[in-house]
Design an enzyme around this catalytic site. Structure first.
Site, PDB file in Angstrom:
ATOM      1  N   HIS A  50       3.040 -11.866  -2.349  1.00  0.00           N
ATOM      2  CA  HIS A  50       1.819 -11.191  -1.902  1.00  0.00           C
ATOM      3  C   HIS A  50       0.676 -11.549  -2.848  1.00  0.00           C
ATOM      4  O   HIS A  50       0.891 -12.196  -3.877  1.00  0.00           O
ATOM      5  CB  HIS A  50       2.017  -9.665  -1.873  1.00  0.00           C
TER       6      HIS A  50
HETATM    7  P1  TYD Z   1       6.169  -4.347  -4.914  1.00  0.00           P
HETATM    8  O1  TYD Z   1       4.924  -4.434  -5.721  1.00  0.00           O
HETATM    9  O2  TYD Z   1       6.088  -4.672  -3.470  1.00  0.00           O
HETATM   10  O3  TYD Z   1       7.301  -5.261  -5.565  1.00  0.00           O
HETATM   11  P2  TYD Z   1       7.187  -6.796  -5.952  1.00  0.00           P
HETATM   12  O4  TYD Z   1       7.103  -6.836  -7.433  1.00  0.00           O
HETATM   13  O5  TYD Z   1       8.419  -7.446  -5.442  1.00  0.00           O
HETATM   14  O6  TYD Z   1       5.956  -7.346  -5.321  1.00  0.00           O
HETATM   15  O7  TYD Z   1       6.772  -2.886  -5.106  1.00  0.00           O
HETATM   16  C1  TYD Z   1       8.029  -2.528  -4.581  1.00  0.00           C
HETATM   17  C2  TYD Z   1       8.036  -1.031  -4.329  1.00  0.00           C
HETATM   18  O8  TYD Z   1       7.821  -0.322  -5.535  1.00  0.00           O
HETATM   19  C3  TYD Z   1       6.967  -0.572  -3.367  1.00  0.00           C
HETATM   20  O9  TYD Z   1       7.571   0.289  -2.416  1.00  0.00           O
HETATM   21  C4  TYD Z   1       5.999   0.219  -4.150  1.00  0.00           C
HETATM   22  C5  TYD Z   1       6.740   0.598  -5.403  1.00  0.00           C
HETATM   23  N1  TYD Z   1       5.883   0.507  -6.607  1.00  0.00           N
HETATM   24  C6  TYD Z   1       5.359   1.659  -7.151  1.00  0.00           C
HETATM   25  O10 TYD Z   1       5.580   2.787  -6.652  1.00  0.00           O
HETATM   26  N2  TYD Z   1       4.576   1.570  -8.267  1.00  0.00           N
HETATM   27  C7  TYD Z   1       4.292   0.379  -8.847  1.00  0.00           C
HETATM   28  O11 TYD Z   1       3.569   0.327  -9.880  1.00  0.00           O
HETATM   29  C8  TYD Z   1       4.817  -0.809  -8.258  1.00  0.00           C
HETATM   30  C9  TYD Z   1       4.530  -2.155  -8.851  1.00  0.00           C
HETATM   31  C10 TYD Z   1       5.611  -0.702  -7.136  1.00  0.00           C
END
Ligand code: TYD
Length: 135
Positions: A50
Site C-alpha cells: 500500500h
Molecule cells: P497494516 O498497516 O495494514 O499492516 P501492513 O504493515 O502489512 O501494511 O495493519 C494491519 C492491521 O493492524 C490493520 O487492521 C490495522 C492495524 N494497525 C493498527 O491498529 N495500528 C497501527 O499502528 C498499525 C500499523 C496497524
C-alpha cells in the site's frame, strides 16, 4: 527515487554490546507520533502492499533482515535492511511492501502520524491515478 533516504543511525560500539538511537529532530526528517513493529512473520509472507496519502515512515531491521520494495509509480527499488543501525525513510505517496523476512526478524517502524485507515491507498491503480494527477 525521489525523497527516499537510506539513513545510517549512530552506532556506539562497545565491547559490552553496541547501541544505536533515534532522537526526535535529529536522525530522521519528521516528528515521531507512532511506533510499531512487525515480528513473527511466517516464511514467505509479505507485509505492506500500500501507500499513504500523507504518512511518512522510517523502517529499521532491528533484528534479522528483510527487503523493502519501493515503487514511486515510475520506477521500483529494493532496499535490503539487515543492520540495526541502518534504516530507510519513505516519504508519503510511495507504494511499499516488506518481503523476504528472515527467521526471527524484527521490523521497527516510526511514523509521523497516528494510525488512520483513511490514509491508506490499498489499490495500486488508484495509487497510480493519484500519483500521476489523473484522479
Ligand atoms: P497494516 O498497516 O495494514 O499492516 P501492513 O504493515 O502489512 O501494511 O495493519 C494491519 C492491521 O493492524 C490493520 O487492521 C490495522 C492495524 N494497525 C493498527 O491498529 N495500528 C497501527 O499502528 C498499525 C500499523 C496497524
Amino acid at each position: 527515487m525521489e525523497g527516499i533516504q537510506l539513513i545510517q543511525l549512530p552506532k556506539i560500539v562497545d565491547p559490552r554490546g553496541n547501541l544505536s538511537f533515534i532522537e526526535e529532530g535529529s536522525q530522521i526528517p519528521f516528528p515521531i507520533e507512532r511506533t510499531y513493529w512487525i515480528y513473527d512473520v511466517p516464511g514467505g509472507e509479505m507485509r505492506g502492499g500500500h501507500a499513504f496519502y500523507e504518512m511518512q515512515e522510517f523502517i529499521v531491521a532491528l533484528s534479522g533482515s528483510f527487503d523493502v520494495v519501493l515503487d514511486d509509480g515510475v520506477s521500483k527499488k529494493i532496499i535490503s535492511l539487515n543492520r540495526s543501525y541502518s534504516g530507510v525513510y519513505i516519504p508519503k505517496m510511495i507504494w511499499r511492501s516488506l518481503e523476504n523476512f528472515s527467521t526471527n526478524s524484527l521490523a521497527l517502524v516510526l511514523s509521523d502520524k497516528s494510525y488512520d485507515a483513511k490514509d491508506y491507498i490499498r489499490d495500486y491503480d488508484l495509487y497510480l491515478k493519484h500519483k500521476t494527477g489523473k484522479q
